[in-house]
Enzyme design. Structure first.
Site, PDB file in Angstrom:
ATOM      1  NE  ARG A 123      -4.145  -1.860   1.811  1.00  0.00           N
ATOM      2  CZ  ARG A 123      -4.105  -2.976   2.506  1.00  0.00           C
ATOM      3  NH1 ARG A 123      -3.169  -3.160   3.407  1.00  0.00           N
ATOM      4  NH2 ARG A 123      -5.013  -3.917   2.315  1.00  0.00           N
ATOM      5  CE  LYS A 145      -0.212  13.545 -15.316  1.00  0.00           C
ATOM      6  NZ  LYS A 145      -0.427  13.954 -16.719  1.00  0.00           N
ATOM      7  CD  GLU A 187       7.725  15.511 -23.899  1.00  0.00           C
ATOM      8  OE1 GLU A 187       6.980  16.485 -23.713  1.00  0.00           O
ATOM      9  OE2 GLU A 187       7.307  14.408 -24.330  1.00  0.00           O
ATOM     10  CE  LYS A 229       5.759  17.295 -15.466  1.00  0.00           C
ATOM     11  NZ  LYS A 229       5.702  16.007 -16.042  1.00  0.00           N
ATOM     12  CD  GLU A 239      -3.296  16.298 -17.091  1.00  0.00           C
ATOM     13  OE1 GLU A 239      -2.291  15.666 -16.762  1.00  0.00           O
ATOM     14  OE2 GLU A 239      -3.831  16.206 -18.205  1.00  0.00           O
ATOM     15  NE  ARG A 243       1.001  16.848 -14.313  1.00  0.00           N
ATOM     16  CZ  ARG A 243       1.614  16.070 -13.436  1.00  0.00           C
ATOM     17  NH1 ARG A 243       1.338  16.165 -12.158  1.00  0.00           N
ATOM     18  NH2 ARG A 243       2.506  15.190 -13.840  1.00  0.00           N
ATOM     19  CG  ASN A 247      -1.444  16.497 -21.992  1.00  0.00           C
ATOM     20  OD1 ASN A 247      -0.690  15.538 -21.887  1.00  0.00           O
ATOM     21  ND2 ASN A 247      -2.325  16.802 -21.059  1.00  0.00           N
ATOM     22  CG  HIS A 250       2.195  15.085 -25.628  1.00  0.00           C
ATOM     23  ND1 HIS A 250       2.963  16.233 -25.681  1.00  0.00           N
ATOM     24  CD2 HIS A 250       2.992  14.153 -25.041  1.00  0.00           C
ATOM     25  CE1 HIS A 250       4.148  15.996 -25.133  1.00  0.00           C
ATOM     26  NE2 HIS A 250       4.189  14.735 -24.743  1.00  0.00           N
ATOM     27  CG  HIS A 254      -0.078  10.345 -27.480  1.00  0.00           C
ATOM     28  ND1 HIS A 254      -0.617  10.877 -26.335  1.00  0.00           N
ATOM     29  CD2 HIS A 254       1.170   9.955 -27.164  1.00  0.00           C
ATOM     30  CE1 HIS A 254       0.280  10.814 -25.367  1.00  0.00           C
ATOM     31  NE2 HIS A 254       1.370  10.259 -25.847  1.00  0.00           N
ATOM     32  CG  HIS A 267       7.117  10.489 -26.767  1.00  0.00           C
ATOM     33  ND1 HIS A 267       5.755  10.426 -26.954  1.00  0.00           N
ATOM     34  CD2 HIS A 267       7.324  11.462 -25.837  1.00  0.00           C
ATOM     35  CE1 HIS A 267       5.161  11.309 -26.164  1.00  0.00           C
ATOM     36  NE2 HIS A 267       6.097  11.953 -25.479  1.00  0.00           N
TER      37      HIS A 267
HETATM   38  P1  NAD Z   1      13.533   5.193 -21.390  1.00  0.00           P
HETATM   39  O1  NAD Z   1      13.296   5.206 -19.961  1.00  0.00           O
HETATM   40  O2  NAD Z   1      13.078   4.028 -22.181  1.00  0.00           O
HETATM   41  O3  NAD Z   1      15.083   5.407 -21.650  1.00  0.00           O
HETATM   42  C1  NAD Z   1      15.551   5.430 -22.979  1.00  0.00           C
HETATM   43  C2  NAD Z   1      16.770   4.546 -23.178  1.00  0.00           C
HETATM   44  O4  NAD Z   1      17.890   5.197 -22.616  1.00  0.00           O
HETATM   45  C3  NAD Z   1      16.681   3.185 -22.515  1.00  0.00           C
HETATM   46  O5  NAD Z   1      17.122   2.234 -23.430  1.00  0.00           O
HETATM   47  C4  NAD Z   1      17.630   3.289 -21.334  1.00  0.00           C
HETATM   48  O6  NAD Z   1      18.236   2.068 -21.046  1.00  0.00           O
HETATM   49  C5  NAD Z   1      18.636   4.276 -21.826  1.00  0.00           C
HETATM   50  N1  NAD Z   1      19.275   5.102 -20.800  1.00  0.00           N
HETATM   51  C6  NAD Z   1      18.692   5.652 -19.716  1.00  0.00           C
HETATM   52  N2  NAD Z   1      19.561   6.447 -19.100  1.00  0.00           N
HETATM   53  C7  NAD Z   1      20.709   6.387 -19.802  1.00  0.00           C
HETATM   54  C8  NAD Z   1      21.964   7.014 -19.665  1.00  0.00           C
HETATM   55  N3  NAD Z   1      22.200   7.912 -18.707  1.00  0.00           N
HETATM   56  N4  NAD Z   1      22.940   6.726 -20.567  1.00  0.00           N
HETATM   57  C9  NAD Z   1      22.693   5.855 -21.578  1.00  0.00           C
HETATM   58  N5  NAD Z   1      21.517   5.253 -21.775  1.00  0.00           N
HETATM   59  C10 NAD Z   1      20.538   5.518 -20.889  1.00  0.00           C
HETATM   60  O7  NAD Z   1      12.891   6.483 -22.118  1.00  0.00           O
HETATM   61  P2  NAD Z   1      12.537   7.948 -21.592  1.00  0.00           P
HETATM   62  O8  NAD Z   1      12.405   8.764 -22.816  1.00  0.00           O
HETATM   63  O9  NAD Z   1      13.439   8.397 -20.513  1.00  0.00           O
HETATM   64  O10 NAD Z   1      11.093   7.759 -20.942  1.00  0.00           O
HETATM   65  C11 NAD Z   1       9.956   7.419 -21.704  1.00  0.00           C
HETATM   66  C12 NAD Z   1       8.848   7.016 -20.762  1.00  0.00           C
HETATM   67  O11 NAD Z   1       8.535   8.129 -19.933  1.00  0.00           O
HETATM   68  C13 NAD Z   1       7.559   6.600 -21.427  1.00  0.00           C
HETATM   69  O12 NAD Z   1       7.127   5.396 -20.876  1.00  0.00           O
HETATM   70  C14 NAD Z   1       6.576   7.713 -21.074  1.00  0.00           C
HETATM   71  O13 NAD Z   1       5.255   7.247 -20.960  1.00  0.00           O
HETATM   72  C15 NAD Z   1       7.130   8.166 -19.758  1.00  0.00           C
HETATM   73  N6  NAD Z   1       6.759   9.535 -19.388  1.00  0.00           N
HETATM   74  C16 NAD Z   1       6.214   9.726 -18.165  1.00  0.00           C
HETATM   75  C17 NAD Z   1       5.880  11.011 -17.745  1.00  0.00           C
HETATM   76  C18 NAD Z   1       5.335  11.218 -16.369  1.00  0.00           C
HETATM   77  O14 NAD Z   1       4.919  12.325 -16.054  1.00  0.00           O
HETATM   78  N7  NAD Z   1       5.348  10.206 -15.526  1.00  0.00           N
HETATM   79  C19 NAD Z   1       6.098  12.109 -18.593  1.00  0.00           C
HETATM   80  C20 NAD Z   1       6.673  11.878 -19.834  1.00  0.00           C
HETATM   81  C21 NAD Z   1       7.006  10.581 -20.225  1.00  0.00           C
HETATM   82  N1  GLY Z   2       3.938  14.801 -19.102  1.00  0.00           N
HETATM   83  C1  GLY Z   2       2.687  15.392 -18.753  1.00  0.00           C
HETATM   84  C2  GLY Z   2       2.526  15.577 -17.276  1.00  0.00           C
HETATM   85  O1  GLY Z   2       3.367  15.247 -16.484  1.00  0.00           O
HETATM   86  O2  GLY Z   2       1.503  16.041 -16.864  1.00  0.00           O
END
Ligand code: NAD
Ligand code: GLY
Length: 367
Positions: A123, A145, A187, A229, A239, A243, A247, A250, A254, A267
């Protein structure tokens, strides 16, 4: 970089938390000592690529604790309920309990998955985000998030689960491949468009230094972009209002990613084309001049980001199909498409007034 040079900003949400910018991985242990007297056990959730690069530095500071690494393979498909269940089994085998603290060491995939794990394990247990991609540092680690994907949709099973702190070490970006940098840049440029004209001009001025990864200029970019941010999520953690502006680009992006089955489009590329489509729509609505649209296109292109679908796909996408795909957008309400549109550069608004023909025209501008 020493801990003294690190900058602290705060997310002032229901449960405020600090974001340490420029904080060395090795110093995280010292911070944990100063903050959490009752801490004994730590789970570090990461992937093998990141662990190989950074586990040694991180664990230097954690020697006084009992800690275990839980490894997750790279890739978006790991944000799944199956993986969550496997993490739970592994955590129990390590003797994790309600007092365990999770460190999410990685990009957005690890941050979202480990964050969601922390939100539901017994939990809810303590969580620290340690973002290692540009996207994670300026975006996904901030705002609480967390989620896993469902076969029918991305981030469908999730929660708002703010971390106790975000620990951002800029030096982890040195090893990030340029394609991953682009995802973060898209972004960051979006943040500038929504809320910070000065940041937009900074991107225009500093193109060469950013491409050469000049450390001081990178630092400034990450700090300024994360600050946008943090400012926005501090005003509206759940949101309910402002917030949603995050998007921008997006809904278009998307739809394009879905149409292309997430193949041949990153992306960041989807967001970039989405920003241009939104800018064209804003122009049609009288919210943006053509000169401003061109300025946005020039900036995105100068960082290697696409401004037209033809730059990334030979398929000849059908704008009608793309329009239909926008029906599934999470922001839509009562069958009406809700879009975020820029208003000049440095401001954005939520628009409920966009008609299908207007959206179709915007798609045609980016084909
Ligand atoms: P990711 O986490 O897949 O990382 C991209 C690649 O980089 C991976 O292969 C990883 O192994 C590699 N990597 C990570 N750090 C590294 C480093 N320092 N050096 C070398 N390689 C490295 O991709 P991302 O773009 O960081 O994240 C995408 C995800 O984020 C999606 O799932 C998306 O939905 C999510 N997201 C969430 C929010 C939120 O508010 N929670 C906002 C935007 C995106
Ligand atoms: N990436 C959109 C948000 O965090 O709200």
């Amino acid at each position: 970089m020493s801990l003294l040079e690190c900058q602290k900003i705060e997310v002032t949400a229901a449960k405020p938390y600090p974001v340490f910018l420029g904080a060395p991985l090795e110093a995280l242990g010292e911070y944990l000592h100063s903050q959490f007297k009752e801490l004994e056990h730590i789970l570090i959730i990461t992937n093998p690529v990141i662990a190989k690069l950074y586990a040694e530095r991180l664990q230097k500071g954690l020697m006084d604790y009992r800690f275990d690494f839980l490894f997750v393979p790279s890739g978006e498909s790991e944000k799944s309920l199956d993986r969550l269940s496997q993490l739970t089994t592994a955590a129990l085998r390590c003797g994790a309990d309600r007092h365990t603290l999770v460190i999410a060491l990685g990009g957005g995939v690890i941050g979202d998955l480990a964050g969601f794990f922390a939100s539901v394990f017994m939990r809810g247990i303590r969580l620290i985000q340690v973002p290692t991609t540009l996207l994670a540092q300026v975006d996904s680690s901030l705002g609480g998030k967390v989620a896993v994907n469902h076969p029918i949709g991305k981030n469908i099973i999730g929660a708002f689960y703010p971390p106790l702190a975000v620990w951002t070490d800029f030096t982890t970006l040195d090893s990030l491949p340029w394609e991953e940098v682009e995802n973060g840049l898209a972004e960051s440029i979006k943040h500038a468009l929504i809320d910070d004209l000065d940041l937009f001009e900074f991107f225009e001025r500093q193109e060469e230094s950013l491409k050469q990864r000049n450390p001081l200029i990178w630092r400034e970019m990450v700090v300024r972009s994360s600050s946008v941010k943090v400012r926005i999520v501090s005003q509206d953690e759940r949101e309910q209002g402002v917030r949603a502006l995050l998007n921008l680009g997006h809904s278009f992006g998307h739809a394009l990613e879905t149409e292309m089955n997430y193949r041949g489009v990153t992306h960041g590329q989807g967001v970039s084309i989405g920003l241009v489509a939104a800018a064209h729509l804003a122009n049609a609505k009288g919210q943006m001049t053509l000169a401003e649209v061109d300025r946005i296109k020039l900036l995105l292109n100068s960082y290697g980001l696409p401004i037209k679908i033809s730059e990334i796909s030979m398929e000849g996408q059908d704008p009608q199909v793309l329009l239909q795909l926008m029906k599934a957008d999470k922001k839509n309400h009562g069958g009406r498409k809700i879009l975020i549109l820029p208003q000049g550069i440095g401001q954005a608004v939520v628009s409920k007034e966009c008609t299908d023909p207007e959206i179709l025209d915007a798609w045609k501008q980016v084909l």
